[in-house]
Motif scaffolding. Structure first.
Motif, PDB file in Angstrom:
ATOM      1  N   GLU A   1       0.841  -1.193   0.000  1.00 39.72           N
ATOM      2  CA  GLU A   1       0.000   0.000   0.000  1.00 39.72           C
ATOM      3  C   GLU A   1       0.878   1.245   0.000  1.00 39.72           C
ATOM      4  O   GLU A   1       1.796   1.377   0.803  1.00 39.72           O
ATOM      5  CB  GLU A   1      -0.931   0.002   1.222  1.00 39.72           C
ATOM      6  N   LEU A   2       0.596   2.155  -0.919  1.00 41.45           N
ATOM      7  CA  LEU A   2       1.334   3.410  -1.024  1.00 41.45           C
ATOM      8  C   LEU A   2       0.643   4.480  -0.197  1.00 41.45           C
ATOM      9  O   LEU A   2      -0.583   4.502  -0.105  1.00 41.45           O
ATOM     10  CB  LEU A   2       1.385   3.869  -2.487  1.00 41.45           C
ATOM     11  N   SER A   3       1.444   5.358   0.383  1.00 44.59           N
ATOM     12  CA  SER A   3       0.856   6.509   1.064  1.00 44.59           C
ATOM     13  C   SER A   3       0.367   7.490   0.006  1.00 44.59           C
ATOM     14  O   SER A   3       0.736   7.395  -1.176  1.00 44.59           O
ATOM     15  CB  SER A   3       1.891   7.179   1.966  1.00 44.59           C
ATOM     16  N   ALA A   4      -0.461   8.451   0.435  1.00 41.81           N
ATOM     17  CA  ALA A   4      -0.964   9.456  -0.507  1.00 41.81           C
ATOM     18  C   ALA A   4       0.193  10.230  -1.141  1.00 41.81           C
ATOM     19  O   ALA A   4       0.189  10.503  -2.348  1.00 41.81           O
ATOM     20  CB  ALA A   4      -1.905  10.413   0.221  1.00 41.81           C
ATOM     21  N   ALA A   5       1.208  10.538  -0.342  1.00 43.14           N
ATOM     22  CA  ALA A   5       2.366  11.296  -0.852  1.00 43.14           C
ATOM     23  C   ALA A   5       3.154  10.465  -1.858  1.00 43.14           C
ATOM     24  O   ALA A   5       3.571  10.969  -2.914  1.00 43.14           O
ATOM     25  CB  ALA A   5       3.261  11.715   0.307  1.00 43.14           C
ATOM     26  N   GLN A   6       3.395   9.182  -1.530  1.00 42.25           N
ATOM     27  CA  GLN A   6       4.117   8.315  -2.468  1.00 42.25           C
ATOM     28  C   GLN A   6       3.387   8.213  -3.799  1.00 42.25           C
ATOM     29  O   GLN A   6       3.999   8.303  -4.870  1.00 42.25           O
ATOM     30  CB  GLN A   6       4.281   6.916  -1.860  1.00 42.25           C
ATOM     31  N   GLU A   7       2.075   8.041  -3.725  1.00 41.85           N
ATOM     32  CA  GLU A   7       1.281   7.912  -4.957  1.00 41.85           C
ATOM     33  C   GLU A   7       1.394   9.172  -5.816  1.00 41.85           C
ATOM     34  O   GLU A   7       1.552   9.092  -7.042  1.00 41.85           O
ATOM     35  CB  GLU A   7      -0.180   7.632  -4.586  1.00 41.85           C
ATOM     36  N   ARG A   8       1.331  10.349  -5.180  1.00 44.01           N
ATOM     37  CA  ARG A   8       1.461  11.614  -5.918  1.00 44.01           C
ATOM     38  C   ARG A   8       2.834  11.725  -6.573  1.00 44.01           C
ATOM     39  O   ARG A   8       2.949  12.056  -7.749  1.00 44.01           O
ATOM     40  CB  ARG A   8       1.252  12.806  -4.965  1.00 44.01           C
ATOM     41  N   ASN A   9       3.875  11.449  -5.789  1.00 42.21           N
ATOM     42  CA  ASN A   9       5.242  11.588  -6.309  1.00 42.21           C
ATOM     43  C   ASN A   9       5.512  10.636  -7.474  1.00 42.21           C
ATOM     44  O   ASN A   9       6.104  11.016  -8.484  1.00 42.21           O
ATOM     45  CB  ASN A   9       6.258  11.334  -5.189  1.00 42.21           C
TER      46      ASN A   9
END
Length: 403
Positions: free
Chosen positions: A87-95
């Motif tokens: 599972e990716l964090s919201a920040a990881q997904e954006r980056n």
């Protein structure tokens, strides 16, 4: 690898990591499962990327060099989706989305998408929608930034399409509404369960794709949907079954999986009420899977979470027809013999010594050893029934295989 049979399948790359907690063998196994999940969702895994690291990069999950390799491959091979095994964090997904410029999904999003496809009843759809909204809430900001790249397909079904333009307040309101709806349906289902009287209840539980629905069809002579894909069954099915002259209720429940998204565990706990209220559990296991013991541990963990770990349980080892020894080389004297090299007889001996006659070995598909299975279930259900209705004991004699 899963063979590509449909040109319409969505092309994807899979990305995982090798860490201290997850060695190369374990990482490969998880990616195998992720590939099957991708196929079930309607995609095709073109390539896998893995990286050894102490822990995932908090900004981009994998390192910058490996990310550049992924980006180049995606660009050169016209890949539309990148799927990460954790599972990716919201920040990881954006980056990651900014770097790769394609649709980015994680394991949780992928499983939620499959659930959105599989949900048939309004109850299951409501539960999936709740889980998707709870997953969506912290990720709204990122979804605004790469909205133009999301053109449907895997990960874009269900409320992901209809709620993506909304703000957090509206999504929170939607979550509250869905929880209220589920609570109402729960009350209705509790009344339905109460109306079934005092019949003995038996529940099929197990990892996803172990053959629960096939076994349900064979025993209940019904047509429950069964398919060689993950989460073929999402809606709980209950059938009245009669073995000889002894009636009981048999329910087929949603399959479990490792790294099950928290949102799904929470929203589907009410579906698992059939398990909570069962008198007897039939824990179905795919013995042909090389890591079936880890699957057993995953199922037992969820059973413990829903306070059903101490229920009377029969271990039903299915797919004995598909079982075969793997990684065995009799000529290589240096090969260390491990559990992976056990024969079926050795596994029988191992599990018989662990749980005694509470272990059965069958093939639901080929109907192997089904008489043994029926006798064991009959004996257990009879025991529970006679305890509940002692004056009915004479109605149900010992199991007669000739009947």
């Amino acid at each position: 690898m899963i063979e590509k049979k449909d040109v319409a399948l969505e092309k994807a790359v899979l990305i995982g990591v090798v860490t201290k907690e997850q060695n190369e063998e374990k990482s490969k196994e998880y990616l195998d499962e992720l590939e099957f999940l991708t196929f079930t969702a309607g995609g095709y895994a073109v390539k896998r990327f893995t990286q050894k690291m102490d822990m995932p990069n908090p900004k981009t999950f994998i390192g910058t060099g490996k990310m550049e390799d992924v980006r180049q491959y995606i660009q050169e091979h016209n890949i539309s989706t990148a799927i990460f095994d954790d599972e990716l964090s919201a920040a990881q997904e954006r980056n990651i989305s900014k770097i790769l410029e394609v649709k980015v999904l994680d394991r949780t999003n992928l499983i939620l998408d499959i659930f959105a496809q599989r949900a048939q009843t309004s109850y299951a759809r409501t539960q999936v929608e709740l889980a998707q909204c709870e997953y969506l809430l912290p990720r709204l900001r990122g979804m605004w930034t790469h909205l133009e790249r999301q053109k449907g397909g895997i990960g874009m079904r269900g409320p992901g399409e209809t709620e993506i333009e909304t703000d957090r307040r509206i999504v929170r309101d939607k979550i509250a509404l869905l929880k209220s709806r589920i609570k109402t349906i729960d009350k209705q289902m509790a009344i339905q369960r109460g109306n079934r009287g005092k019949m003995v209840r038996v529940a099929l539980v197990g990892y996803t794709n172990v053959g629960k629905s096939t076994l349900m069809n064979v025993i209940s002579k019904s047509e429950v949907f069964a398919e060689n894909k993950l989460f073929a069954t999402l809606d709980t099915t209950v059938r009245k079954v009669v073995i000889q002259n002894l009636p009981f209720l048999l329910s087929d429940t949603v399959g479990f999986i490792r790294k099950l998204p928290t949102q799904l565990v929470d929203s589907f706990k009410s579906t698992l009420d059939e398990v909570r209220e069962a008198d007897l559990l039939l824990h179905v296991v795919d013995i042909s899977h090389p890591n079936f013991e880890e699957h057993i541990a995953s199922v037992e963990k969820v059973l413990g979470e829903i306070k059903s770990g101490d229920k009377p349980t029969i271990m039903v080892f299915n797919k004995i027809d598909a079982y075969h020894q793997e990684h065995v080389d009799d000529d290589d004297l240096e090969t260390e013999r491990t559990e992976r090299h056990y024969s079926l007889d050795e596994w029988k001996s191992t599990w018989m010594s662990k749980v005694g006659d509470n272990a059965l070995f069958i093939s639901a598909l080929n109907k192997q050893n089904l008489e043994d299975f029926k006798k064991r279930v009959y004996d257990e259900v009879r025991k529970i029934h006679v305890t509940r209705f002692p004056y009915n004991a004479f109605l149900y004699p010992d199991y007669d295989a000739e009947e």
